[in-house]
Design a protein around this motif. Sequence first.
Motif, PDB file in Angstrom:
ATOM      1  N   GLY A  82       0.808  -1.214   0.000  1.00  0.00           N
ATOM      2  CA  GLY A  82       0.000   0.000   0.000  1.00  0.00           C
ATOM      3  C   GLY A  82       0.840   1.262   0.000  1.00  0.00           C
ATOM      4  N   VAL A  83       1.886   1.286   0.834  1.00  0.00           N
ATOM      5  CA  VAL A  83       2.763   2.459   0.896  1.00  0.00           C
ATOM      6  C   VAL A  83       3.473   2.651  -0.443  1.00  0.00           C
ATOM      7  N   GLY A  84       3.995   1.561  -1.002  1.00  0.00           N
ATOM      8  CA  GLY A  84       4.704   1.658  -2.269  1.00  0.00           C
ATOM      9  C   GLY A  84       3.804   2.136  -3.401  1.00  0.00           C
ATOM     10  N   ALA A  85       2.584   1.598  -3.470  1.00  0.00           N
ATOM     11  CA  ALA A  85       1.661   1.997  -4.530  1.00  0.00           C
ATOM     12  C   ALA A  85       1.255   3.458  -4.383  1.00  0.00           C
ATOM     13  N   THR A  86       1.019   3.895  -3.154  1.00  0.00           N
ATOM     14  CA  THR A  86       0.628   5.292  -2.922  1.00  0.00           C
ATOM     15  C   THR A  86       1.735   6.249  -3.349  1.00  0.00           C
ATOM     16  N   LEU A  87       2.983   5.917  -3.008  1.00  0.00           N
ATOM     17  CA  LEU A  87       4.110   6.778  -3.374  1.00  0.00           C
ATOM     18  C   LEU A  87       4.310   6.809  -4.894  1.00  0.00           C
ATOM     19  N   CYS A  88       4.075   5.676  -5.551  1.00  0.00           N
ATOM     20  CA  CYS A  88       4.226   5.641  -7.011  1.00  0.00           C
ATOM     21  C   CYS A  88       3.123   6.433  -7.711  1.00  0.00           C
ATOM     22  N   LEU A  89       1.918   6.411  -7.154  1.00  0.00           N
ATOM     23  CA  LEU A  89       0.791   7.110  -7.765  1.00  0.00           C
ATOM     24  C   LEU A  89       0.823   8.607  -7.506  1.00  0.00           C
ATOM     25  N   LEU A  90       1.482   9.018  -6.407  1.00  0.00           N
ATOM     26  CA  LEU A  90       1.425  10.415  -5.971  1.00  0.00           C
ATOM     27  C   LEU A  90       1.860  11.418  -7.045  1.00  0.00           C
ATOM     28  N   PRO A  91       3.012  11.236  -7.710  1.00  0.00           N
ATOM     29  CA  PRO A  91       3.395  12.238  -8.714  1.00  0.00           C
ATOM     30  C   PRO A  91       2.440  12.306  -9.900  1.00  0.00           C
ATOM     31  N   PHE A  92       1.872  11.157 -10.310  1.00  0.00           N
ATOM     32  CA  PHE A  92       0.917  11.162 -11.426  1.00  0.00           C
ATOM     33  C   PHE A  92      -0.369  11.891 -11.030  1.00  0.00           C
ATOM     34  N   TRP A  93      -0.826  11.614  -9.812  1.00  0.00           N
ATOM     35  CA  TRP A  93      -2.047  12.280  -9.341  1.00  0.00           C
ATOM     36  C   TRP A  93      -1.807  13.778  -9.169  1.00  0.00           C
ATOM     37  N   TRP A  94      -0.637  14.141  -8.647  1.00  0.00           N
ATOM     38  CA  TRP A  94      -0.336  15.564  -8.400  1.00  0.00           C
ATOM     39  C   TRP A  94      -0.260  16.342  -9.709  1.00  0.00           C
ATOM     40  N   GLY A  95       0.201  15.709 -10.761  1.00  0.00           N
ATOM     41  CA  GLY A  95       0.313  16.386 -12.036  1.00  0.00           C
ATOM     42  C   GLY A  95      -0.920  16.287 -12.913  1.00  0.00           C
ATOM     43  N   SER A  96      -1.972  15.629 -12.407  1.00  0.00           N
ATOM     44  CA  SER A  96      -3.183  15.462 -13.205  1.00  0.00           C
ATOM     45  C   SER A  96      -4.102  16.670 -13.060  1.00  0.00           C
ATOM     46  N   ASN A  97      -5.180  16.650 -13.843  1.00  0.00           N
ATOM     47  CA  ASN A  97      -6.174  17.728 -13.799  1.00  0.00           C
ATOM     48  C   ASN A  97      -7.319  17.430 -12.837  1.00  0.00           C
ATOM     49  N   ASP A  98      -7.282  16.268 -12.197  1.00  0.00           N
ATOM     50  CA  ASP A  98      -8.377  15.891 -11.305  1.00  0.00           C
ATOM     51  C   ASP A  98      -7.863  15.771  -9.876  1.00  0.00           C
ATOM     52  N   ARG A  99      -7.588  16.905  -9.265  1.00  0.00           N
ATOM     53  CA  ARG A  99      -7.203  16.930  -7.857  1.00  0.00           C
ATOM     54  C   ARG A  99      -8.280  17.603  -7.027  1.00  0.00           C
ATOM     55  N   ARG A 100      -9.499  17.573  -7.563  1.00  0.00           N
ATOM     56  CA  ARG A 100     -10.626  18.134  -6.833  1.00  0.00           C
ATOM     57  C   ARG A 100     -10.878  17.321  -5.563  1.00  0.00           C
ATOM     58  N   PRO A 101     -11.122  17.975  -4.452  1.00  0.00           N
ATOM     59  CA  PRO A 101     -11.421  17.223  -3.227  1.00  0.00           C
ATOM     60  C   PRO A 101     -12.743  16.485  -3.365  1.00  0.00           C
ATOM     61  N   PHE A 102     -12.785  15.326  -2.769  1.00  0.00           N
ATOM     62  CA  PHE A 102     -14.030  14.571  -2.772  1.00  0.00           C
ATOM     63  C   PHE A 102     -15.051  15.265  -1.864  1.00  0.00           C
ATOM     64  N   LYS A 103     -16.302  15.141  -2.231  1.00  0.00           N
ATOM     65  CA  LYS A 103     -17.360  15.740  -1.431  1.00  0.00           C
ATOM     66  C   LYS A 103     -17.515  14.982  -0.120  1.00  0.00           C
ATOM     67  N   ARG A 104     -18.020  15.701   0.879  1.00  0.00           N
ATOM     68  CA  ARG A 104     -18.189  15.068   2.189  1.00  0.00           C
ATOM     69  C   ARG A 104     -19.091  13.850   2.097  1.00  0.00           C
ATOM     70  N   GLY A 105     -20.114  13.937   1.267  1.00  0.00           N
ATOM     71  CA  GLY A 105     -21.023  12.809   1.136  1.00  0.00           C
ATOM     72  C   GLY A 105     -20.405  11.603   0.458  1.00  0.00           C
ATOM     73  N   GLU A 106     -19.269  11.799  -0.238  1.00  0.00           N
ATOM     74  CA  GLU A 106     -18.605  10.684  -0.920  1.00  0.00           C
ATOM     75  C   GLU A 106     -17.618   9.952  -0.015  1.00  0.00           C
ATOM     76  N   LEU A 107     -17.256  10.550   1.113  1.00  0.00           N
ATOM     77  CA  LEU A 107     -16.233   9.958   1.971  1.00  0.00           C
ATOM     78  C   LEU A 107     -16.607   8.586   2.530  1.00  0.00           C
ATOM     79  N   PRO A 108     -17.842   8.377   3.009  1.00  0.00           N
ATOM     80  CA  PRO A 108     -18.170   7.023   3.482  1.00  0.00           C
ATOM     81  C   PRO A 108     -17.990   5.958   2.408  1.00  0.00           C
ATOM     82  N   LEU A 109     -18.379   6.275   1.171  1.00  0.00           N
ATOM     83  CA  LEU A 109     -18.211   5.311   0.087  1.00  0.00           C
ATOM     84  C   LEU A 109     -16.732   5.090  -0.217  1.00  0.00           C
ATOM     85  N   LEU A 110     -15.932   6.162  -0.172  1.00  0.00           N
ATOM     86  CA  LEU A 110     -14.497   6.019  -0.416  1.00  0.00           C
ATOM     87  C   LEU A 110     -13.833   5.119   0.618  1.00  0.00           C
TER      88      LEU A 110
END
Length: 294
Positions: free
Chosen positions: A44-72
Motif C-alpha cells: 500500500g505504501v509503495g503503490a501510494t508513493l508511485c501514484l502520488l506524482p501522477f495524481w499531483w500532475g493530473s487535472n483531477d485533484r478536486r477534493p471529494f465531497k463530504r457525502g462521498e467519503l463514506p463510500l471512499l
Amino acid sequence: MKPVSQRAASLLLMLAAFLWGGSVIAQKWGVTHFPPLRLALLRGVGATLCLLPFWWGSNDRRPFKRGELPLLFSLAFLSMIGNQLANYYGLRTIPASEAGIIMGSTPVLTALLSALFFREPLTRRRTAGCLLSFIGIVLVVARPPQAQAVASWRGDLFVCLGVLSWVSYTLLARSILKEHSSLALTMATFSIGTMLIVPLAIWETAPLQSVPPSAWGALTYLILFASVIAFFAWNIGLQAVGPTRASIFSNLIPVTALVLGVVLLSETISIKQLAGMGLILVSVWMVNRREGES
C-alpha cells in the motif's frame, strides 16, 4: 478524463487481468516470506508513493465531497483489507490453483448482484457466457486432490471473502467514477486503505525473517504492476463498460497464472486445461459483444 472506447477498454481490462494473474504467483511467494499485514502495508505504501506524482500532475485533484467519503472508505476497505488481505491469508494455506477456482466465480456473482441490486439486464447470452467461463475455470485449474496439498477450509473461506469484496468494490466504484477519474479513485483507494492497515500492522507480532531478493522482487511486482498499473487500467475499463462486462475479464487471471506456472515452474498443460482456456476466451467474447452483433 472521458471514458475510452469499447475496444480500448477491453484491452485495458485484459491488461489488468494478465497483471493480476501474475500477482497470484507473486502473492503466494510474498506471503511465504512476509507476514500478511506487513506485506499489505508495504504494498500500500509503495503503490501510494508511485501514484502520488501522477495524481499531483493530473487535472483531477478536486477534493471529494463530504457525502462521498463514506463510500471512499468502504471502497478502500473492500480493496485493501477485504480483497488483498483476505487473499494473502487464504494463499498461506491453499494452493494458488485452488484460489483460482474460487476466483472464477467473480463474473457470475457480479452479474447476479448487478441484476439484483442495480437492475442491469442479464441477457441469456451474458448468462451463458458467465456460466461457460466458470466451466472453463474449473477445467483450467481443477486437479485431482493430493494428500500433501489438501487446503484448509479457512483458506477457502478467506479467498471467498476476497472474491465477494472485489465484486462489491467493482459494483460500488462506478458511482464514484461518474464524478472522478480512475486515477483519483485509485489514489484514494490506496492512500485510505494503507491508513486503515497501519494500526493492524503495528499489532502484528509475527517476526520478519531474512527476506531473499526474490521476495523483494515479488513485492516490487505487486506494487508497480499489480497495484499501480493494473488498478488504473481496471478502473478506466470499468468506467467505460460497466461492472458486468468488466468482471468477465477476471477469468483471464487463473489462465495467466497457469501459463506463468509453465514458464517459471516448468509445469505442464493438459488437453483439459487447454480446452478450459478456450472456453474462457469464448466467454469473454460472448459477454463483451454488443447486442445485435452476429
